[in-house]
Design a protein around this motif. Structure first.
Motif, PDB file in Angstrom:
ATOM      1  N   CYS C  62       0.873  -1.159   0.000  1.00 26.88           N
ATOM      2  CA  CYS C  62       0.000   0.000   0.000  1.00 26.88           C
ATOM      3  C   CYS C  62       0.912   1.210   0.000  1.00 26.88           C
ATOM      4  CB  CYS C  62      -0.891  -0.027   1.239  1.00 26.88           C
ATOM      5  SG  CYS C  62      -1.560   1.573   1.640  1.00 26.88           S
ATOM      6  N   PRO C  63       1.034   1.875  -1.131  1.00 26.77           N
ATOM      7  CA  PRO C  63       1.998   2.969  -1.249  1.00 26.77           C
ATOM      8  C   PRO C  63       1.696   4.098  -0.278  1.00 26.77           C
ATOM      9  CG  PRO C  63       0.599   2.881  -3.171  1.00 26.77           C
ATOM     10  CD  PRO C  63       0.246   1.705  -2.339  1.00 26.77           C
ATOM     11  N   VAL C  64       0.431   4.222   0.097  1.00 26.96           N
ATOM     12  CA  VAL C  64       0.060   5.240   1.079  1.00 26.96           C
ATOM     13  C   VAL C  64       0.757   4.919   2.396  1.00 26.96           C
ATOM     14  CG1 VAL C  64      -1.859   6.266   2.331  1.00 26.96           C
ATOM     15  CG2 VAL C  64      -2.169   5.530  -0.024  1.00 26.96           C
ATOM     16  N   CYS C  65       0.721   3.633   2.759  1.00 29.38           N
ATOM     17  CA  CYS C  65       1.273   3.234   4.050  1.00 29.38           C
ATOM     18  C   CYS C  65       2.793   3.295   4.070  1.00 29.38           C
ATOM     19  CB  CYS C  65       0.830   1.818   4.394  1.00 29.38           C
ATOM     20  SG  CYS C  65      -0.938   1.640   4.439  1.00 29.38           S
ATOM     21  N   VAL C  66       3.429   3.087   2.925  1.00 28.30           N
ATOM     22  CA  VAL C  66       4.891   3.001   2.951  1.00 28.30           C
ATOM     23  C   VAL C  66       5.563   4.321   2.589  1.00 28.30           C
ATOM     24  CG1 VAL C  66       4.828   0.522   2.458  1.00 28.30           C
ATOM     25  CG2 VAL C  66       5.154   2.136   0.575  1.00 28.30           C
ATOM     26  N   GLU C 311      11.978   4.338  14.563  1.00 29.42           N
ATOM     27  CA  GLU C 311      12.466   3.000  14.246  1.00 29.42           C
ATOM     28  C   GLU C 311      11.533   1.921  14.783  1.00 29.42           C
ATOM     29  OE1 GLU C 311      15.094   1.884  12.384  1.00 29.42           O
ATOM     30  OE2 GLU C 311      15.086   3.983  11.771  1.00 29.42           O
ATOM     31  N   ASP C 312      10.857   2.236  15.895  1.00 29.94           N
ATOM     32  CA  ASP C 312      10.108   1.160  16.540  1.00 29.94           C
ATOM     33  C   ASP C 312       8.601   1.345  16.406  1.00 29.94           C
ATOM     34  OD1 ASP C 312      11.107   2.477  19.787  1.00 29.94           O
ATOM     35  OD2 ASP C 312       9.965   3.337  18.140  1.00 29.94           O
ATOM     36  N   CYS C 313       8.173   2.110  15.405  1.00 31.05           N
ATOM     37  CA  CYS C 313       6.742   2.265  15.148  1.00 31.05           C
ATOM     38  C   CYS C 313       6.168   0.912  14.753  1.00 31.05           C
ATOM     39  CB  CYS C 313       6.556   3.271  14.023  1.00 31.05           C
ATOM     40  SG  CYS C 313       4.954   3.153  13.262  1.00 31.05           S
ATOM     41  N   ILE C 314       5.094   0.527  15.383  1.00 38.44           N
ATOM     42  CA  ILE C 314       4.559  -0.819  15.145  1.00 38.44           C
ATOM     43  C   ILE C 314       4.018  -0.964  13.725  1.00 38.44           C
ATOM     44  CG2 ILE C 314       2.287  -0.314  16.111  1.00 38.44           C
ATOM     45  CD1 ILE C 314       2.213  -3.210  17.133  1.00 38.44           C
ATOM     46  N   SER C 315       3.735   0.162  13.057  1.00 35.74           N
ATOM     47  CA  SER C 315       3.231   0.032  11.689  1.00 35.74           C
ATOM     48  C   SER C 315       4.237  -0.720  10.817  1.00 35.74           C
ATOM     49  CB  SER C 315       2.904   1.405  11.085  1.00 35.74           C
ATOM     50  OG  SER C 315       4.074   2.131  10.815  1.00 35.74           O
ATOM     51  N   GLY C 316       5.515  -0.585  11.140  1.00 29.66           N
ATOM     52  CA  GLY C 316       6.522  -1.330  10.396  1.00 29.66           C
ATOM     53  C   GLY C 316       6.361  -2.829  10.570  1.00 29.66           C
ATOM     54  N   LEU C 317       6.057  -3.224  11.800  1.00 35.44           N
ATOM     55  CA  LEU C 317       5.847  -4.651  12.074  1.00 35.44           C
ATOM     56  C   LEU C 317       4.584  -5.144  11.374  1.00 35.44           C
ATOM     57  CD1 LEU C 317       6.718  -4.599  15.892  1.00 35.44           C
ATOM     58  CD2 LEU C 317       8.174  -5.358  14.005  1.00 35.44           C
ATOM     59  N   VAL C 318       3.573  -4.281  11.342  1.00 35.09           N
ATOM     60  CA  VAL C 318       2.324  -4.650  10.660  1.00 35.09           C
ATOM     61  C   VAL C 318       2.584  -4.797   9.165  1.00 35.09           C
ATOM     62  CG1 VAL C 318       0.000  -3.857  10.055  1.00 35.09           C
ATOM     63  CG2 VAL C 318       0.814  -3.625  12.405  1.00 35.09           C
ATOM     64  N   LEU C 319       3.321  -3.843   8.602  1.00 35.25           N
ATOM     65  CA  LEU C 319       3.576  -3.869   7.158  1.00 35.25           C
ATOM     66  C   LEU C 319       4.407  -5.083   6.754  1.00 35.25           C
ATOM     67  CD1 LEU C 319       4.350  -0.097   6.499  1.00 35.25           C
ATOM     68  CD2 LEU C 319       2.299  -1.334   5.868  1.00 35.25           C
ATOM     69  N   ALA C 343       0.123   5.322   9.164  1.00 31.91           N
ATOM     70  CA  ALA C 343      -0.454   5.286   7.830  1.00 31.91           C
ATOM     71  C   ALA C 343      -1.360   4.076   7.579  1.00 31.91           C
ATOM     72  CB  ALA C 343       0.653   5.351   6.790  1.00 31.91           C
ATOM     73  N   PRO C 344      -1.066   2.889   8.131  1.00 31.47           N
ATOM     74  CA  PRO C 344      -1.958   1.757   7.845  1.00 31.47           C
ATOM     75  C   PRO C 344      -3.388   1.979   8.343  1.00 31.47           C
ATOM     76  CG  PRO C 344       0.115   0.969   8.760  1.00 31.47           C
ATOM     77  CD  PRO C 344       0.112   2.469   8.912  1.00 31.47           C
ATOM     78  N   MET C 345      -3.581   2.983   9.212  1.00 29.62           N
ATOM     79  CA  MET C 345      -4.925   3.292   9.672  1.00 29.62           C
ATOM     80  C   MET C 345      -5.557   4.384   8.815  1.00 29.62           C
ATOM     81  SD  MET C 345      -7.205   2.310  11.787  1.00 29.62           S
ATOM     82  CE  MET C 345      -6.895   1.651  13.419  1.00 29.62           C
ATOM     83  N   VAL C 346      -4.744   5.052   7.994  1.00 32.70           N
ATOM     84  CA  VAL C 346      -5.248   6.149   7.170  1.00 32.70           C
ATOM     85  C   VAL C 346      -5.840   5.631   5.876  1.00 32.70           C
ATOM     86  CG1 VAL C 346      -4.624   8.209   5.851  1.00 32.70           C
ATOM     87  CG2 VAL C 346      -3.563   7.785   8.071  1.00 32.70           C
ATOM     88  N   SER C 347      -5.047   4.829   5.190  1.00 31.22           N
ATOM     89  CA  SER C 347      -5.441   4.379   3.871  1.00 31.22           C
ATOM     90  C   SER C 347      -6.574   3.383   3.985  1.00 31.22           C
ATOM     91  CB  SER C 347      -4.241   3.703   3.215  1.00 31.22           C
ATOM     92  OG  SER C 347      -4.665   2.936   2.126  1.00 31.22           O
ATOM     93  N   GLU C 349      -6.877   1.057   2.231  1.00 32.81           N
ATOM     94  CA  GLU C 349      -6.235  -0.218   1.972  1.00 32.81           C
ATOM     95  C   GLU C 349      -5.331  -0.648   3.108  1.00 32.81           C
ATOM     96  OE1 GLU C 349      -3.811  -0.661  -1.383  1.00 32.81           O
ATOM     97  OE2 GLU C 349      -5.488  -0.782  -2.729  1.00 32.81           O
ATOM     98  N   GLY C 350      -5.067   0.248   4.029  1.00 33.20           N
ATOM     99  CA  GLY C 350      -4.137  -0.084   5.100  1.00 33.20           C
ATOM    100  C   GLY C 350      -4.682  -1.218   5.938  1.00 33.20           C
ATOM    101  N   ALA C 351      -3.797  -2.089   6.361  1.00 35.98           N
ATOM    102  CA  ALA C 351      -4.233  -3.271   7.111  1.00 35.98           C
ATOM    103  C   ALA C 351      -5.012  -2.862   8.357  1.00 35.98           C
ATOM    104  CB  ALA C 351      -3.024  -4.113   7.487  1.00 35.98           C
ATOM    105  N   CYS C 352      -4.548  -1.823   9.057  1.00 33.33           N
ATOM    106  CA  CYS C 352      -5.204  -1.437  10.312  1.00 33.33           C
ATOM    107  C   CYS C 352      -6.605  -0.899  10.046  1.00 33.33           C
ATOM    108  CB  CYS C 352      -4.370  -0.392  11.044  1.00 33.33           C
ATOM    109  SG  CYS C 352      -2.723  -0.985  11.501  1.00 33.33           S
ATOM    110  N   ALA C 353      -6.721  -0.031   9.027  1.00 30.64           N
ATOM    111  CA  ALA C 353      -8.031   0.544   8.712  1.00 30.64           C
ATOM    112  C   ALA C 353      -8.989  -0.550   8.264  1.00 30.64           C
ATOM    113  CB  ALA C 353      -7.898   1.606   7.628  1.00 30.64           C
ATOM    114  N   ALA C 354      -8.479  -1.472   7.470  1.00 32.56           N
ATOM    115  CA  ALA C 354      -9.317  -2.563   6.982  1.00 32.56           C
ATOM    116  C   ALA C 354      -9.843  -3.385   8.158  1.00 32.56           C
ATOM    117  CB  ALA C 354      -8.513  -3.446   6.029  1.00 32.56           C
ATOM    118  N   TYR C 355      -8.957  -3.698   9.105  1.00 31.16           N
ATOM    119  CA  TYR C 355      -9.369  -4.438  10.290  1.00 31.16           C
ATOM    120  C   TYR C 355     -10.368  -3.650  11.110  1.00 31.16           C
ATOM    121  CZ  TYR C 355      -6.765  -8.742  10.470  1.00 31.16           C
ATOM    122  OH  TYR C 355      -6.336 -10.012  10.251  1.00 31.16           O
TER     123      TYR C 355
END
Lengths: 84, 351, 371
Positions: C62-66, C311-319, C343-347, C349-355
Motif C-alpha cells: 500500500c503505497p500510502v502506508c509506505v 524506528e520502533d513504530c509498530i506500523s513497520g511490524l504490521v507492514l 499510515a496503515p490506519m489512514v489508507s 487499503e491499510g491493514a489497520c483501517a481494513a481491520y
C-alpha cells in the motif's frame, strides 16, 4: 495500490502513439483513457484501466479458465458424491 | 486489546483532528458526529434536541409540528439534474417528511459572494420557486448577506422549514422493533457521482443526473396507506451507510443488510469501481430509508413504486433481535461484516 | 459489469473455499502483498470462508502506508508555495506528516486538488500556464507507467510548468526484504496482479527458488483471491515452490513491454525509504536525465526537510506481517481512522483501517502458525 477496472473500448482517437486515447465504458459511465501502452488495442475489446491509463487487454479465453476449472470441480463433486 | 502502551510504541505523529475544524468535520461521518456531540449538543442541550432526529417535533395546543434547518454549500452551483437552489428546498422539505410531517413553509437565507453575476443568483432563486411548487410549499421569509470576494463559493443558502404532523405515529429511531423490514426508496449514489462527474480532474461522460427530489409525497402516501412506519431517514452525506448507522446508534438496535438486495445502477457502480468509492457511502439527495413493520413491507413497496419515476424501491434488510447496536452486511459472496460509519467524506482513491 | 460480476458469485466462491478446506492439512501463513487484495479480503469477508489453518498476512503493498513521512512534509511544503497547484490521488490527503496532512494544508488555503490520473494534472498545467502544477507520483509498478506517461508527454510538448514529486516503490525488493528477515512468518505469497500486469513475473522466479516459497500471481475479485489461495495451498501441501499465474486474463509472463520501455526511458532504479521498514536499496524509481527537469524536489527547494521516522513504530511490524493490527495496543482505542497514529490506519487499503472497519468487534484472538 492498484485499483484497475475492466472497461469496454467504445471508440479510439488515433494519432501520435503516445497520445492515443479511447472512450471506455465502465457500466455505461464513459471515461477518456490513454491507450499509449496498448498500441494493439481495438474497438470492442475490454481493457484494464488504472489511473486513466489502459494497462492490459483482457484476454477473454483466459478469463474463462476459472469457470472451466469450477466445472471440473462440479463434476468431481458429483462423481465423488462430495457435498458442498 | 486495551493493554498498556509500551515505551516502544511511537507511530507517526498523531494529528489531533479536533483542535481546529477541518473539512473532515463536514463529511457526514464520525468526525462530524463527534463535533455535534461535543460542541453543539453539550451546550444546546434540551428535550427536543435529544430526539436525535433530522427535525424537532413539538406540540402547540394539541397540534404537532416538525421544525428543521439545513445549509447548502456545493460546488459546482449547477450540476447534472439540479442546482444549489432546488437542493436547498428539497433538503429541508425532505427533513420534514422524514419526521412524518406535511411540509408547509420555508425560510431562505442567502450568503452571497461579491462578484457573483446577478443572473446566476436569479436562476438559482427561480429554481427554488419551481422546487417549492413541486413540493407543495411556500417560501415565506428570507434574508440576504453579501461577503467579500474570496470569502464564499458564489452563494451559500440556508433554509429552515416547518410542517404539520397529521397522524398519531411516533416516527423515530426509538420506535423500531426486532423483525422490522428495512426499505430503501430507490437506487443509490446517483447524486454523489453526478456531481463528481463534472468536477475538474474527475470528469466522466455520462447521462447520469442527480437523484435530487422532494420526498414528502411518497411519505405522505405511506401514511395514507396506514403503513406501520417506525422510522424514516433521508440519505445525504455518507449515504446509506451513515443513515443506517445513525438509526442503529439512536435506537440501540442491530440492523442487518444484504448487499445483493441494495439497488445501484451499473454506471454508478462503474464510476465507484474506478474511483475506489463505496456506493453505499456515496451521497444521495432524493432517497430515503424506511423501517416498517415487516408485515407491511410489501404494501410499502407497492406504494413507493407508485411514486418512483425511474427506479425500484427494495427491501434490503431487517432489524435484529440482538445487541450491540451496530450494522452488519452480508457481502455478495455470503460473508458477514460490520458496516461501519464512514469516517468522513470519501475521497477518490486509486489504491 | 463484465469481468467483475461473474467473479463475485457466492456459490462459486463457496465451491473454491470447500476445495481449499479439502486440500489443507498443515497450517499455512500466506501473505497478500497488495493492499487492493487486503481491501477485497475484508470487504467481501473472503477470510471467513477459509479454514482456520490458513492465516492471511497483510503485506506492505500500500503505497500510502509506505510513503515516508518526510515526503508528506515535502508535499505540504510544495503545496503551500504561492502559484503551486498540488495534485494528488485522494489516497494521500489524510496521511499524517510530521505536523500536518494535505487535507489541513488545503483547509488552510493551499491549492490541493484531487485528480483521478496524472494526465489530468498535466491538463491542469496546460490550462494554467501561470501556475506550477505538481503531481504526487506515488505508487508501485502499476502506477509508474501512468506517471511516466505524464512526464513524457510534458517533455514532448514542452510543458514547463509541470513536475512530479516522485515516490515510486518496487514490489520484488520489498518481498525480498520480508523473506530475508529473521522474523519472517510467510509460507507463501499472493503476488500483486496489477503490478505483474505491467512487469510480468520473471522477477519472482528467482525469489521463489532462493527462498523456497510459492508465489501465485493473483487478481482482485473474490474468486481470484480464493483461487490464488487454493493454488498456493496446493503448492505448500505438495512441497512445491513455483511461480504460478492465477490472473492470466490480465497478466502474461513478460508483462506489458510498452509500459516497461516507458518506465526505463523516464526512470532509473534508486534506493527508497519505506515507512516502517527503512531504506531498501534499489527498491524505487527516480527520474533519469533529461526527465529529471520534471522532478519537483529539484524545482522547489525542499531538500532541507528532514523528518524523523521512528524506528520502533509498530506500523513497520504490521507492514512486514510480523504483527497483526489488533496486536497493537493503540488499535481501535488511541488509533482509529479518525485519529490515525500510523499510515496503515489512514489508507482504506491499510491493514489497520481494513481491520478496524470490518472486524473491530471481533475478539482479539490471534491464532496462526509461526514460520
Amino acid at each position: 495500490m492498484c485499483l484497475a477496472v475492466p472497461g469496454e473500448i467504445l471508440s479510439i482517437d488515433e494519432g501520435d502513439p503516445i497520445l492515443r486515447k479511447a472512450r471506455v465504458s465502465f457500466g455505461g459511465m464513459v471515461k477518456e483513457v490513454s491507450l499509449a501502452l496498448l498500441p494493439e488495442a481495438s474497438e470492442g475489446q475490454y481493457v484494464l484501466v488504472h489511473a486513466g491509463v489502459g494497462i492490459s487487454i483482457v484476454n477473454d479465453a483466459e478469463a474463462e479458465r476459472i469457470f472451466d476449472y469450477l466445472d471440473q470441480l462440479g463434476e468431481l463433486e458429483e462423481s465423488g458424491g462430495a457435498s458442498s | 486489546m486495551n493493554g498498556q502502551t509500551p515505551e516502544s510504541l511511537s507511530c507517526p505523529l498523531p494529528l489531533p483532528q479536533d483542535e481546529q475544524i477541518t473539512m473532515i468535520h463536514g463529511g457526514g461521518g464520525t468526525a462530524m458526529h463527534r463535533l455535534i456531540e461535543r460542541v453543539f449538543k453539550s451546550q444546546f442541550d434540551n428535550d427536543l434536541l435529544r430526539q436525535d432526529h433530522d427535525a424537532a417535533v413539538f406540540a402547540v395546543d394539541g397540534t404537532r409540528f416538525a421544525f428543521t434547518t439545513d445549509s447548502f454549500v456545493i460546488q459546482p452551483l449547477v450540476f447534472p439534474g439540479g442546482d444549489i437552489g432546488s437542493l436547498a428546498v428539497y433538503g429541508t422539505v425532505n427533513d420534514l417528511a422524514m419526521a412524518g410531517a406535511r411540509p408547509l413553509y420555508l425560510s431562505a437565507g442567502f450568503i452571497v459572494e461579491a462578484g457573483l453575476p446577478t443572473q446566476v443568483l436569479s436562476d438559482i432563486v427561480a429554481s427554488m420557486q419551481r422546487a417549492a411548487e413541486a413540493s407543495n410549499i411556500q417560501i415565506v421569509t428570507g434574508d440576504t448577506k453579501v461577503v467579500e470576494h474570496g470569502h464564499g463559493d458564489g452563494v451559500f443558502i440556508n433554509t429552515a422549514g416547518i410542517g404539520v404532523i397529521e397522524h398519531g405515529r411516533v416516527i423515530a429511531p426509538r420506535s423500531i422493533q426486532p423483525g422490522d423490514a428495512v426499505l430503501v426508496s430507490g437506487d443509490l449514489g446517483r447524486h454523489g457521482i453526478a456531481v463528481m462527474a463534472v468536477r475538474e480532474g474527475l470528469e466522466f461522460e455520462t447521462t447520469l443526473t442527480s437523484d435530487c427530489a422532494p420526498l414528502a409525497a411518497p411519505v405522505l402516501a405511506l401514511l395514507r396507506e396506514n403503513v406501520a412506519i417506525r422510522c424514516l431517514r433521508d440519505l445525504t452525506r455518507g449515504g446509506l451507510t451513515s443513515a443506517v448507522n445513525e438509526i442503529a446508534a439512536a435506537s440501540g438496535r442491530a440492523v442487518h443488510l444484504r448487499e445483493s438486495a441494495i439497488p445501484v445502477r451499473d454506471d454508478v457502480r462503474g464510476a465507484c469501481e474506478l474511483l475506489g468509492l463505496d456506493p453505499l457511502a456515496v451521497a444521495n439527495e432524493g432517497r430515503f430509508v424506511a423501517i416498517v413493520d415487516h408485515s407491511d413491507a410489501d404494501r410499502a413497496l407497492d406504494t413507493l413504486r407508485g411514486h418512483a419515476v425511474d427506479t425500484t424501491p427494495a427491501v434490503i434488510g431487517e432489524v435484529l433481535d440482538s445487541s450491540p447496536a451496530r450494522v452488519t452486511i452480508e457481502s455478495r459472496i455470503g460473508s458477514v461484516r460490520i458496516l461501519d460509519m464512514p469516517s468522513g467524506e470519501q475521497l477518490p482513491r486509486i489504491c | 459489469m463484465k469481468y467483475i460480476d461473474e467473479y463475485r458469485d457466492a456459490s462459486n466462491a463457496r465451491r473454491i473455499a470447500d476445495e481449499i478446506r479439502r486440500v489443507t492439512t498443515g497450517p499455512h501463513a500466506i501473505m497478500e502483498v497488495c493492499g487492493g487484495q487486503t481491501h477485497a479480503i475484508v470487504k467481501f469477508g473472503i477470510d471467513e470462508l477459509l479454514p482456520p489453518a490458513i492465516e492471511l498476512i497483510h503485506g506492505p503493498g500500500c503505497p500510502v502506508c509506505v510513503t515516508p513521512v518526510e515526503l508528506i512534509d515535502k508535499a505540504i511544503a510544495i503545496a503551500r508555495q504561492p502559484d503551486a497547484v498540488f495534485c494528488s490521488f485522494g489516497d494521500m490527503l489524510r496521511v499524517p506528516g510530521s505536523r500536518d496532512d494535505l487535507f489541513r494544508a488545503k483547509a488552510s488555503g493551499a491549492d490541493v486538488r484531487i485528480v483521478y490520473s496524472p494526465l489530468d494534472a498535466l491538463n491542469l498545467a496546460k490550462n494554467n500556464p501561470g501556475k506550477q502544477v505538481v503531481f504526487f507520483a506515488v505508487g508501485f509498478e502499476t502506477t509508474a507507467p501512468a506517471n511516466a506517461l505524464a512526464v513524457f508527454q510534458a517533455h514532448q510538448s514542452n510543458i514547463e510548468n509541470f513536475s512530479i514529486l516522485c515516490s515510486h516503490v518496487l514490489v520484488p525488493p520489498a518481498m525480498e526484504a520480508i523473506l530475508s528477515s529473521p522474523d519472517c512468518r510467510v509460507n507463501g505469497f499472493l503476488a500483486a496482479g496489477h503490478v505483474c500486469t505491467i512487469m510480468g513475473y520473471t522477477e519472482y522466479e528467482p525469489l521463489a527458488k532462493k527462498y523456497n516459497v510459492p508465489i501465485v500471481v493473483t487478481g482482485f475479485e473474490p474468486l481470484d483471491i480464493l483461487h490464488g489461495v487454493l493454488l498456493c495451498v496446493r503448492q505448500l501441501e505438495e512441497g512445491r515452490a513455483e511461480v504460478e499465474n492465477q490472473y492470466a486474463r490480465s497478466v502474461s509472463r513478460e508483462g506489458n513491454r510498452h509500459a516497461q520501455r516507458l518506465i526505463e526511458t523516464v526512470y532509473q532504479i534508486a534506493p527508497r525509504g519505506w515507512r516502517g521498514i527503512g531504506t531498501i536499496a534499489r527498491s524505487g524509481l527516480a527520474l533519469r536525465p533529461p526527465f529529471d527537469r520534471y522532478d519537483a524536489e529539484r524545482r522547489f527547494d525542499v531538500s532541507e526537510i528532514v523528518a524523523h521516522e521512528s524506528e520502533d513504530c509498530i506500523s513497520g511490524l504490521v507492514l512486514r506481517g510480523v504483527k497483526k493490527p489488533r496486536e497493537c495496543p493503540a488499535f481501535g482505542t488511541r488509533c482509529t481512522p479518525d485519529h490515525p497514529l500510523g499510515a496503515p490506519m489512514v489508507s482504506g487499503e491499510g491493514a489497520c483501517a481494513a481491520y478496524y472497519r470490518y472486524k473491530q468487534s471481533e475478539p482479539a484472538v490471534l491464532a496462526g502458525p509461526c514460520a
